[in-house]
Design a protein around this motif. Structure first.
Motif, mmCIF file in Angstrom:
data_model
loop_
_atom_site.group_PDB
_atom_site.id
_atom_site.type_symbol
_atom_site.label_atom_id
_atom_site.label_comp_id
_atom_site.label_asym_id
_atom_site.label_seq_id
_atom_site.Cartn_x
_atom_site.Cartn_y
_atom_site.Cartn_z
ATOM 1 N N LEU A 15 0.827 -1.206 0.000
ATOM 2 C CA LEU A 15 0.000 0.000 0.000
ATOM 3 C C LEU A 15 0.865 1.261 0.000
ATOM 4 C CD1 LEU A 15 -3.016 0.416 -0.064
ATOM 5 C CD2 LEU A 15 -2.995 0.666 2.386
ATOM 6 N N ARG A 16 1.954 1.248 0.759
ATOM 7 C CA ARG A 16 2.860 2.392 0.821
ATOM 8 C C ARG A 16 3.482 2.656 -0.553
ATOM 9 N NH1 ARG A 16 7.290 0.679 3.611
ATOM 10 N NH2 ARG A 16 5.880 -0.050 5.201
ATOM 11 N N GLU A 17 3.895 1.587 -1.217
ATOM 12 C CA GLU A 17 4.490 1.731 -2.538
ATOM 13 C C GLU A 17 3.462 2.223 -3.553
ATOM 14 O OE1 GLU A 17 6.699 -0.944 -5.934
ATOM 15 O OE2 GLU A 17 6.665 -1.672 -3.866
ATOM 16 N N LEU A 18 2.250 1.716 -3.459
ATOM 17 C CA LEU A 18 1.191 2.137 -4.368
ATOM 18 C C LEU A 18 0.916 3.632 -4.232
ATOM 19 C CD1 LEU A 18 -1.061 1.189 -6.371
ATOM 20 C CD2 LEU A 18 -2.534 1.030 -4.384
ATOM 21 N N ARG A 19 0.862 4.114 -3.016
ATOM 22 C CA ARG A 19 0.606 5.539 -2.791
ATOM 23 C C ARG A 19 1.764 6.389 -3.284
ATOM 24 N NH1 ARG A 19 -2.042 4.679 3.055
ATOM 25 N NH2 ARG A 19 -4.164 4.282 2.350
ATOM 26 N N SER A 20 2.982 5.900 -3.124
ATOM 27 C CA SER A 20 4.137 6.685 -3.571
ATOM 28 C C SER A 20 4.216 6.734 -5.096
ATOM 29 C CB SER A 20 5.432 6.099 -3.004
ATOM 30 O OG SER A 20 5.727 4.865 -3.598
ATOM 31 N N ARG A 21 3.671 5.746 -5.783
ATOM 32 C CA ARG A 21 3.715 5.715 -7.241
ATOM 33 C C ARG A 21 2.573 6.499 -7.885
ATOM 34 N NH1 ARG A 21 6.167 0.534 -9.829
ATOM 35 N NH2 ARG A 21 7.705 -0.047 -8.296
ATOM 36 N N GLN A 22 1.616 6.966 -7.110
ATOM 37 C CA GLN A 22 0.478 7.685 -7.690
ATOM 38 C C GLN A 22 0.911 9.003 -8.308
ATOM 39 O OE1 GLN A 22 -2.562 7.997 -4.705
ATOM 40 N NE2 GLN A 22 -3.467 6.042 -5.275
ATOM 41 N N ALA A 23 1.893 9.650 -7.701
ATOM 42 C CA ALA A 23 2.379 10.912 -8.245
ATOM 43 C C ALA A 23 3.896 10.900 -8.191
ATOM 44 C CB ALA A 23 1.840 12.092 -7.432
ATOM 45 N N TYR A 24 4.542 11.328 -9.273
ATOM 46 C CA TYR A 24 5.994 11.331 -9.338
ATOM 47 C C TYR A 24 6.547 12.404 -8.417
ATOM 48 C CZ TYR A 24 10.736 11.707 -11.014
ATOM 49 O OH TYR A 24 12.095 11.749 -11.076
ATOM 50 N N GLU A 25 7.600 12.039 -7.704
ATOM 51 C CA GLU A 25 8.260 12.994 -6.820
ATOM 52 C C GLU A 25 9.730 13.055 -7.222
ATOM 53 O OE1 GLU A 25 8.030 13.863 -2.089
ATOM 54 O OE2 GLU A 25 8.458 11.814 -2.697
ATOM 55 N N LYS A 26 10.217 14.262 -7.470
ATOM 56 C CA LYS A 26 11.612 14.415 -7.863
ATOM 57 C C LYS A 26 12.522 13.918 -6.747
ATOM 58 C CE LYS A 26 12.589 18.583 -9.006
ATOM 59 N NZ LYS A 26 12.742 19.984 -9.413
ATOM 60 N N LYS A 27 13.716 13.476 -7.130
ATOM 61 C CA LYS A 27 14.663 12.946 -6.150
ATOM 62 C C LYS A 27 15.040 13.993 -5.113
ATOM 63 C CE LYS A 27 16.742 9.305 -8.884
ATOM 64 N NZ LYS A 27 17.973 8.755 -9.440
ATOM 65 N N SER A 28 15.185 15.242 -5.539
ATOM 66 C CA SER A 28 15.564 16.306 -4.610
ATOM 67 C C SER A 28 14.462 16.544 -3.575
ATOM 68 C CB SER A 28 15.867 17.600 -5.365
ATOM 69 O OG SER A 28 14.725 18.021 -6.095
ATOM 70 N N VAL A 29 13.214 16.466 -4.011
ATOM 71 C CA VAL A 29 12.087 16.656 -3.107
ATOM 72 C C VAL A 29 11.985 15.477 -2.141
ATOM 73 C CG1 VAL A 29 9.579 16.918 -2.950
ATOM 74 C CG2 VAL A 29 10.840 18.076 -4.760
#
Length: 64
Positions: A29-43
């Motif tokens: 579930l944690r991975e699914l939520r993190s993949r919903q929107a791309y987050e830059k590496k710096s962020v």
């Protein structure tokens, strides 16, 4: 696939609780939520540092 063996006489509530615990450990579930929107590496790194500072401040001795 998560497999839960229900023991003889075990209530469904206990089996469901074990399933939820195993499911939480896998981190699906944690991975699914993190993949919903791309987050830059710096962020992501900035967020990780903020979290580390927060945890470090929580673990400090309050009497100092």
């Amino acid at each position: 696939m998560i497999i839960i063996n229900i023991k003889d006489g075990e209530s469904l509530d206990k089996a469901l609780k074990r399933f939820k615990k195993k499911f939480e450990k896998t981190g699906v579930l944690r991975e699914l939520r993190s993949r919903q929107a791309y987050e830059k590496k710096s962020v992501a790194r900035r967020t990780e540092i903020k979290h580390a500072v927060y945890i470090q401040n929580m673990n400090q001795d309050p009497t100092v």
